[in-house]
Design a protein around this motif. Structure first.
Motif, PDB file in Angstrom:
ATOM      1  N   THR A 178       0.817  -1.211   0.000  1.00  0.00           N
ATOM      2  CA  THR A 178       0.000   0.000   0.000  1.00  0.00           C
ATOM      3  C   THR A 178       0.852   1.263   0.000  1.00  0.00           C
ATOM      4  O   THR A 178       0.327   2.360  -0.166  1.00  0.00           O
ATOM      5  CB  THR A 178      -0.915   0.016   1.234  1.00  0.00           C
ATOM      6  OG1 THR A 178      -0.117  -0.136   2.415  1.00  0.00           O
ATOM      7  CG2 THR A 178      -1.927  -1.121   1.166  1.00  0.00           C
ATOM      8  N   GLY A 179       2.142   1.106   0.194  1.00  0.00           N
ATOM      9  CA  GLY A 179       3.051   2.242   0.163  1.00  0.00           C
ATOM     10  C   GLY A 179       4.461   1.755  -0.095  1.00  0.00           C
ATOM     11  O   GLY A 179       4.867   0.710   0.431  1.00  0.00           O
ATOM     12  N   VAL A 180       5.221   2.474  -0.927  1.00  0.00           N
ATOM     13  CA  VAL A 180       6.606   2.111  -1.241  1.00  0.00           C
ATOM     14  C   VAL A 180       7.474   3.356  -1.126  1.00  0.00           C
ATOM     15  O   VAL A 180       7.185   4.384  -1.764  1.00  0.00           O
ATOM     16  CB  VAL A 180       6.741   1.509  -2.655  1.00  0.00           C
ATOM     17  CG1 VAL A 180       8.198   1.147  -2.935  1.00  0.00           C
ATOM     18  CG2 VAL A 180       5.841   0.298  -2.832  1.00  0.00           C
ATOM     19  N   LEU A 181       8.523   3.281  -0.318  1.00  0.00           N
ATOM     20  CA  LEU A 181       9.510   4.361  -0.210  1.00  0.00           C
ATOM     21  C   LEU A 181      10.818   3.884  -0.821  1.00  0.00           C
ATOM     22  O   LEU A 181      11.332   2.824  -0.454  1.00  0.00           O
ATOM     23  CB  LEU A 181       9.740   4.748   1.248  1.00  0.00           C
ATOM     24  CG  LEU A 181      10.746   5.887   1.469  1.00  0.00           C
ATOM     25  CD1 LEU A 181      10.188   7.210   0.937  1.00  0.00           C
ATOM     26  CD2 LEU A 181      11.107   6.022   2.952  1.00  0.00           C
ATOM     27  N   VAL A 182      11.364   4.647  -1.755  1.00  0.00           N
ATOM     28  CA  VAL A 182      12.618   4.321  -2.429  1.00  0.00           C
ATOM     29  C   VAL A 182      13.692   5.296  -1.969  1.00  0.00           C
ATOM     30  O   VAL A 182      13.485   6.514  -2.009  1.00  0.00           O
ATOM     31  CB  VAL A 182      12.457   4.403  -3.962  1.00  0.00           C
ATOM     32  CG1 VAL A 182      13.806   4.185  -4.662  1.00  0.00           C
ATOM     33  CG2 VAL A 182      11.435   3.383  -4.455  1.00  0.00           C
ATOM     34  N   ASN A 183      14.823   4.770  -1.524  1.00  0.00           N
ATOM     35  CA  ASN A 183      15.965   5.598  -1.137  1.00  0.00           C
ATOM     36  C   ASN A 183      17.069   5.440  -2.164  1.00  0.00           C
ATOM     37  O   ASN A 183      17.587   4.339  -2.378  1.00  0.00           O
ATOM     38  CB  ASN A 183      16.489   5.172   0.244  1.00  0.00           C
ATOM     39  CG  ASN A 183      17.697   5.996   0.675  1.00  0.00           C
ATOM     40  OD1 ASN A 183      17.814   7.174   0.351  1.00  0.00           O
ATOM     41  ND2 ASN A 183      18.602   5.368   1.401  1.00  0.00           N
ATOM     42  N   ASP A 184      17.444   6.530  -2.834  1.00  0.00           N
ATOM     43  CA  ASP A 184      18.579   6.542  -3.753  1.00  0.00           C
ATOM     44  C   ASP A 184      19.842   6.438  -2.905  1.00  0.00           C
ATOM     45  O   ASP A 184      20.223   7.385  -2.209  1.00  0.00           O
ATOM     46  CB  ASP A 184      18.555   7.827  -4.567  1.00  0.00           C
ATOM     47  CG  ASP A 184      19.590   7.855  -5.690  1.00  0.00           C
ATOM     48  OD1 ASP A 184      20.654   7.206  -5.543  1.00  0.00           O
ATOM     49  OD2 ASP A 184      19.351   8.530  -6.700  1.00  0.00           O
ATOM     50  N   ALA A 185      20.510   5.282  -2.968  1.00  0.00           N
ATOM     51  CA  ALA A 185      21.597   4.974  -2.035  1.00  0.00           C
ATOM     52  C   ALA A 185      22.967   4.959  -2.697  1.00  0.00           C
ATOM     53  O   ALA A 185      23.936   4.502  -2.088  1.00  0.00           O
ATOM     54  CB  ALA A 185      21.324   3.615  -1.383  1.00  0.00           C
ATOM     55  N   HIS A 186      23.085   5.447  -3.908  1.00  0.00           N
ATOM     56  CA  HIS A 186      24.349   5.354  -4.636  1.00  0.00           C
ATOM     57  C   HIS A 186      25.057   6.704  -4.733  1.00  0.00           C
ATOM     58  O   HIS A 186      24.453   7.706  -5.146  1.00  0.00           O
ATOM     59  CB  HIS A 186      24.100   4.840  -6.060  1.00  0.00           C
ATOM     60  CG  HIS A 186      25.331   4.863  -6.915  1.00  0.00           C
ATOM     61  ND1 HIS A 186      26.367   3.966  -6.755  1.00  0.00           N
ATOM     62  CD2 HIS A 186      25.703   5.685  -7.921  1.00  0.00           C
ATOM     63  CE1 HIS A 186      27.315   4.228  -7.633  1.00  0.00           C
ATOM     64  NE2 HIS A 186      26.946   5.266  -8.352  1.00  0.00           N
ATOM     65  N   PRO A 237      26.327  10.111  -5.097  1.00  0.00           N
ATOM     66  CA  PRO A 237      25.762  11.412  -4.712  1.00  0.00           C
ATOM     67  C   PRO A 237      24.310  11.318  -4.263  1.00  0.00           C
ATOM     68  O   PRO A 237      23.751  12.292  -3.770  1.00  0.00           O
ATOM     69  CB  PRO A 237      25.878  12.235  -6.000  1.00  0.00           C
ATOM     70  CG  PRO A 237      25.863  11.218  -7.098  1.00  0.00           C
ATOM     71  CD  PRO A 237      26.604  10.029  -6.548  1.00  0.00           C
ATOM     72  N   MET A 238      23.701  10.153  -4.451  1.00  0.00           N
ATOM     73  CA  MET A 238      22.313   9.898  -4.037  1.00  0.00           C
ATOM     74  C   MET A 238      21.336  10.830  -4.745  1.00  0.00           C
ATOM     75  O   MET A 238      20.273  11.141  -4.237  1.00  0.00           O
ATOM     76  CB  MET A 238      22.184   9.974  -2.509  1.00  0.00           C
ATOM     77  CG  MET A 238      23.046   8.939  -1.809  1.00  0.00           C
ATOM     78  SD  MET A 238      22.842   8.893  -0.027  1.00  0.00           S
ATOM     79  CE  MET A 238      23.940   7.508   0.395  1.00  0.00           C
ATOM     80  N   ARG A 297      21.852  14.124  -0.345  1.00  0.00           N
ATOM     81  CA  ARG A 297      22.633  13.854   0.862  1.00  0.00           C
ATOM     82  C   ARG A 297      23.116  15.169   1.454  1.00  0.00           C
ATOM     83  O   ARG A 297      23.062  16.202   0.774  1.00  0.00           O
ATOM     84  CB  ARG A 297      23.809  12.917   0.532  1.00  0.00           C
ATOM     85  CG  ARG A 297      24.853  13.506  -0.402  1.00  0.00           C
ATOM     86  CD  ARG A 297      25.986  12.535  -0.648  1.00  0.00           C
ATOM     87  NE  ARG A 297      27.063  13.201  -1.376  1.00  0.00           N
ATOM     88  CZ  ARG A 297      28.149  12.605  -1.820  1.00  0.00           C
ATOM     89  NH1 ARG A 297      28.314  11.312  -1.638  1.00  0.00           N
ATOM     90  NH2 ARG A 297      29.086  13.280  -2.459  1.00  0.00           N
ATOM     91  N   PRO A 298      23.575  15.167   2.719  1.00  0.00           N
ATOM     92  CA  PRO A 298      23.842  14.006   3.571  1.00  0.00           C
ATOM     93  C   PRO A 298      22.571  13.381   4.122  1.00  0.00           C
ATOM     94  O   PRO A 298      21.518  14.017   4.181  1.00  0.00           O
ATOM     95  CB  PRO A 298      24.692  14.588   4.696  1.00  0.00           C
ATOM     96  CG  PRO A 298      24.243  16.011   4.795  1.00  0.00           C
ATOM     97  CD  PRO A 298      23.936  16.440   3.390  1.00  0.00           C
TER      98      PRO A 298
END
Length: 276
Positions: free
Chosen positions: A52-60, A62-63, A81-82
């Motif tokens: 019902t919900g998806v959170l995506v974190n750009d982890a590479h 410079p993000m 970031r940071p």
């Protein structure tokens, strides 16, 4: 069911070289598009399982690699970031499961673009005496927050590393390492279908919460530079094993957050390209 996605870039479908994953690289823009497609496949798989919900974190790096307009409209994005929790920014115990998309093997492994967090500046890492890289540390930190990591995508070396750490995790090899900058690639459509199907399987039925972790963990890091190790000794609780190796003990995820400070100290003292 709320799902968290941590997405790195080195383990994304089709990518094999620093020029594919570094801003300014001749194929970086193509790499960004490939990264989004792998993430979107994972999001589709999560939605098919009832998310019902998806959170995506750009982890590479410079993000800021994922373009918001390229992301599945059902997902929210943490970008820039940071970040206090770096590759796990935004993850809390409110999430039912975590996915690791585009991950790579740890330093020293013969995997595509293998390293541990900082190119070759970090030579080795151990968590409670167990060899660890980004995969194991993310898994252990998520578990400390009460969130199971249920699926990982990357090359076959990354998948093997996750299976060794936790054989219950669904893994999807999107390429097969021939060397650090060479791989046999699965066709794009086949890889994305496999990602979506694996995520749906991993989330059906809803995954169980992990067992409570030990009260404290010990993280040990061997640096290439003795200067980094010596400087880190100025942080309370950090002790030396030898001239290039330091360790600290504490609860996760606080220890993971402290490790992020170590990396910022190391970055201020060194100027190494990440894949030299």
């Amino acid at each position: 069911m709320r799902i968290y996605v941590s997405v790195d870039m080195e383990g994304v479908t089709g990518l094999v070289d620093a020029d594919d994953v570094q801003p300014g690289g001749r194929d970086y823009e193509r790499g960004r598009a490939m990264m989004a497609e792998d993430v979107n496949a994972a999001v589709r798989g999560a939605l098919a399982a009832g998310a019902t919900g998806v959170l995506v974190n750009d982890a590479h790096g410079p993000m800021r690699n994922l373009l918001p307009e390229a992301l599945h409209p059902a997902a929210r994005l943490v970008r820039g970031r940071p970040k206090r929790l770096g590759m796990l920014e935004g993850l809390t115990g409110e999430y039912d499961a975590a996915l690791c998309v585009g991950y790579h093997a740890r330093a020293g492994a013969l995997g595509v673009l293998s390293h541990s967090f900082m190119g070759h500046e970090i030579e080795d890492m151990w968590l409670d005496g167990r060899p660890v890289g980004e995969i194991g540390l993310a898994h252990a930190t998520a578990a400390a927050l009460g969130v199971p990591v249920v699926a990982l995508t990357g090359d076959d070396a990354a998948c093997a590393e996750m299976t060794e750490w936790d054989p219950s995790v669904e893994t999807v090899p999107v390429k097969y390492a021939h060397d650090r900058f060479a791989a046999e690639l699965r066709p794009e459509a086949e890889a994305r279908e496999a990602i979506a199907e694996a995520v749906t399987r991993a989330l059906t039925p809803s995954p169980a919460r992990p067992a409570p972790p030990a009260a404290e963990a010990t993280l040990t890091v061997r640096w290439q530079s003795a200067s980094v190790a010596a400087t880190l000794l100025g942080i309370p609780g950090v002790t030396a094993e030898d001239a290039r190796t330091v360790r600290a003990t504490g609860p996760l995820p606080a220890l993971y957050r402290q490790f992020g400070v170590w990396m910022r100290v190391a970055a201020s003292l060194t100027n190494q390209p990440p894949y030299c």
